[in-house]
Design a protein around this motif. Structure first.
Motif, short mmCIF file in Angstrom:
data_model
loop_
_atom_site.label_atom_id
_atom_site.label_comp_id
_atom_site.label_asym_id
_atom_site.label_seq_id
_atom_site.Cartn_x
_atom_site.Cartn_y
_atom_site.Cartn_z
N UNK A 4 -6.70 18.08 -17.98
CA UNK A 4 -6.87 19.39 -17.04
C UNK A 4 -5.63 20.11 -17.55
N UNK A 5 -4.24 19.83 -17.82
CA UNK A 5 -3.56 20.66 -18.01
C UNK A 5 -3.58 21.25 -19.55
N UNK A 6 -4.14 20.30 -20.52
CA UNK A 6 -4.44 21.04 -21.75
C UNK A 6 -5.52 22.04 -21.54
N UNK A 7 -6.59 22.05 -20.77
CA UNK A 7 -7.38 23.00 -20.69
C UNK A 7 -7.05 24.12 -20.11
N UNK A 8 -6.06 24.06 -18.83
CA UNK A 8 -5.37 25.19 -18.38
C UNK A 8 -4.53 25.94 -19.33
N UNK A 9 -3.88 25.04 -20.35
CA UNK A 9 -3.07 25.65 -21.16
C UNK A 9 -3.79 26.40 -22.30
N UNK A 10 -4.84 25.89 -22.90
CA UNK A 10 -5.64 26.65 -23.68
C UNK A 10 -6.49 27.82 -23.02
N UNK B 169 0.76 -1.12 -0.05
CA UNK B 169 0.01 0.13 0.13
C UNK B 169 0.85 1.14 0.06
N UNK B 170 1.88 1.28 0.77
CA UNK B 170 2.79 2.44 0.83
C UNK B 170 3.47 2.64 -0.64
N UNK B 171 3.82 1.23 -1.16
CA UNK B 171 4.64 1.67 -2.47
C UNK B 171 3.64 2.02 -3.61
N UNK B 172 2.42 1.51 -3.57
CA UNK B 172 1.63 1.78 -4.59
C UNK B 172 1.14 3.24 -4.41
N UNK B 173 0.76 3.68 -3.24
CA UNK B 173 0.91 5.19 -2.97
C UNK B 173 1.78 6.06 -3.30
N UNK B 174 2.90 5.66 -3.37
CA UNK B 174 4.11 6.53 -3.79
C UNK B 174 4.00 6.58 -5.16
N UNK B 175 3.67 5.18 -6.00
CA UNK B 175 3.61 5.32 -7.52
C UNK B 175 2.62 6.03 -7.94
N UNK B 176 1.40 5.98 -7.20
CA UNK B 176 0.56 7.06 -7.91
C UNK B 176 0.76 8.56 -7.65
N UNK B 177 1.79 8.70 -6.50
CA UNK B 177 2.07 10.01 -6.47
C UNK B 177 2.81 10.51 -7.48
N UNK B 178 3.75 9.65 -8.08
CA UNK B 178 4.60 9.97 -9.19
C UNK B 178 3.76 10.20 -10.65
N UNK B 179 2.45 9.59 -10.57
CA UNK B 179 1.48 10.01 -11.66
C UNK B 179 0.96 11.48 -11.50
N UNK B 180 0.70 11.68 -10.19
CA UNK B 180 0.10 13.03 -10.05
C UNK B 180 1.16 14.29 -9.86
N UNK C 116 -4.42 10.44 -17.83
CA UNK C 116 -5.09 11.05 -18.79
C UNK C 116 -5.89 12.45 -18.40
N UNK C 117 -6.53 12.27 -17.35
CA UNK C 117 -7.63 13.31 -16.86
C UNK C 117 -6.52 14.36 -16.39
N UNK C 118 -5.24 14.28 -15.89
CA UNK C 118 -4.63 15.36 -15.29
C UNK C 118 -3.84 16.06 -16.65
N UNK C 119 -3.70 15.12 -17.83
CA UNK C 119 -3.12 15.86 -18.82
C UNK C 119 -4.48 16.71 -19.70
#
Length: 388
Positions: free
Chosen positions: A183-189, A64-75, A178-181
């Motif tokens: 969001x970033x595209x909408x913010x860039x736009x 759980x600790x490791x997967x939590x850190x892995x998801x942190x990398x995604x975000x 993908x969702x964060x990308x």
């Protein structure tokens, strides 16, 4: 970014985290389920599955600790794992595998396969697809090697569960990425739209108030000269005209900010002629009517060209010539104000802005000195007509 979008993103991130937490605890749930139909000869024999279950619980906590850190990398919140934690987790993993190998089949096969899958799933969110595929193959191969002598049926089931666990975590994290990308595209736009709007306002203000200030300067000089000559009435008229222009400037500012400013060819030519005549410069306008779709761009060229002419030349005659035909629309502004030692083309913001406007229509803008004359030439190609 709207509150609704941000709330949706937070909810998806929470779902990804909790679904991943549940996925990487599969070894414990698999072991608990498999011990129901394992046969034990005495109560003392329960020590082995109990130890395996306890170690699996510890391993699940580490996963759980490791997967939590892995998801942190995604975000984008990278937090490195402490070496002591990694070492302890690796020791528990080795103990779980060693203990599981002592269990009777099929409990042993299922536990080993799903343990390998849960461990791999813990790292999966931080990997790309190619590395995830390689990791999945390594998990299945490792489980097959560790349970080589066991029944292949449970091995196939365990491998399928392990692969499913890995891809559930990977796909959940990929969806979040993908969702964060997006969001970033909408913010860039939105930022690009804001920058374009600021650029539009800057250009319009430059185009509008360049000529307005030039007009005020010309009329102020004329009023001053009339006062010096004792001609109070004409000087008063010029001062009144200056007041009118400054009042109109406030209205034009509001129109520019709201995007309501519209340039017409007739309006720009009339304004240029009036301004030049106020400065005592003769203006001749000849040529073909300008098509409506090119009127705004060429009208801005007239505005900026006349403004630069008043600022940088000593012209007495100006000609505005238009030509529509031979696959192009051409505007030529010529003046006789380039004397000895006078500068040629002035490379400034106005000329650059005009070049961008004409270039956006596929045309070109040139400014050159020809003897004692200065020529500003704008050419826009006409679209090719489809043959009937």
């Amino acid at each position: 970014m709207s509150d609704w979008v941000m709330t949706g993103a937070r909810r998806l991130e929470a779902y990804v985290r909790w679904s991943s937490y549940a996925t990487v605890t599969i070894p414990t749930t698999t072991l608990l389920g498999s011990t129901r139909w394992s046969e034990w000869s005495s109560a003392a024999d329960l020590a082995l599955p109990a130890a395996a279950t306890f170690l699996s619980l510890l391993l699940s906590a580490g996963n759980i600790v490791i997967v939590n850190r892995s998801i942190d990398t995604v975000v984008g919140r990278v937090r490195p794992l402490r070496p002591a934690l990694v070492a302890g987790w690796a020791a528990v993993l080795a103990a779980v595998v060693a203990t599981a190998l002592m269990l009777p089949s099929p409990a042993m096969t299922l536990t080993v396969a799903t343990t390998a899958g849960a461990v791999a799933a813990s790292f999966a969110p931080a990997l790309d697809m190619r590395r995830a595929l390689l990791l999945n193959g390594a998990v299945v191969a490792a489980a097959a090697l560790l349970t080589l002598a066991s029944d292949p049926g449970p091995l196939l089931v365990g491998s399928a569960v392990a692969s499913a666990a890995l891809w559930v975590c990977w796909l959940s994290a990929w969806t979040l990425w993908v969702l964060r990308e997006l969001q970033a595209a909408v913010e860039d736009r939105a930022a690009l739209a804001l920058a374009n709007e600021r650029l539009r306002i800057a250009r319009d203000l430059h185009d509008v108030f360049g000529r307005t200030l030039a007009t005020i300067a010309v009329k102020s000089a004329l009023a001053s000269e009339l006062v010096d000559r004792g001609r109070a009435v004409p000087a008063g008229r010029e001062l009144g005209e200056i007041r009118r222009i400054t009042e109109e400037a406030g209205t034009e500012v509001r129109r520019v900010v709201r995007g309501e400013l519209r340039t017409t060819w007739e309006g720009e030519v009339a304004g240029a002629r009036s301004l030049l005549e106020s400065a005592g410069i003769a203006c001749a306008v000849t040529g073909d009517p300008v098509p409506e779709e090119y009127a705004e761009a060429l009208g801005r060229v007239v505005r900026e060209g006349v403004t630069n002419l008043l600022r940088h030349s000593r012209a007495t005659r100006v000609s505005l010539t238009t030509e529509v035909g031979r696959g192009r629309v051409r505007l030529a502004i010529t003046n006789d104000g380039v004397g000895p030692g006078a500068p040629g083309a002035v490379q400034g913001t106005g000329l650059h802005s005009m070049s961008e406007r004409i270039g956006a229509l596929g045309g070109s803008l040139t400014a050159r000195r020809d003897g004692d004359r200065f020529l500003l030439d704008a050419v826009i190609p006409l679209p090719e007509e489809d043959p009937a």
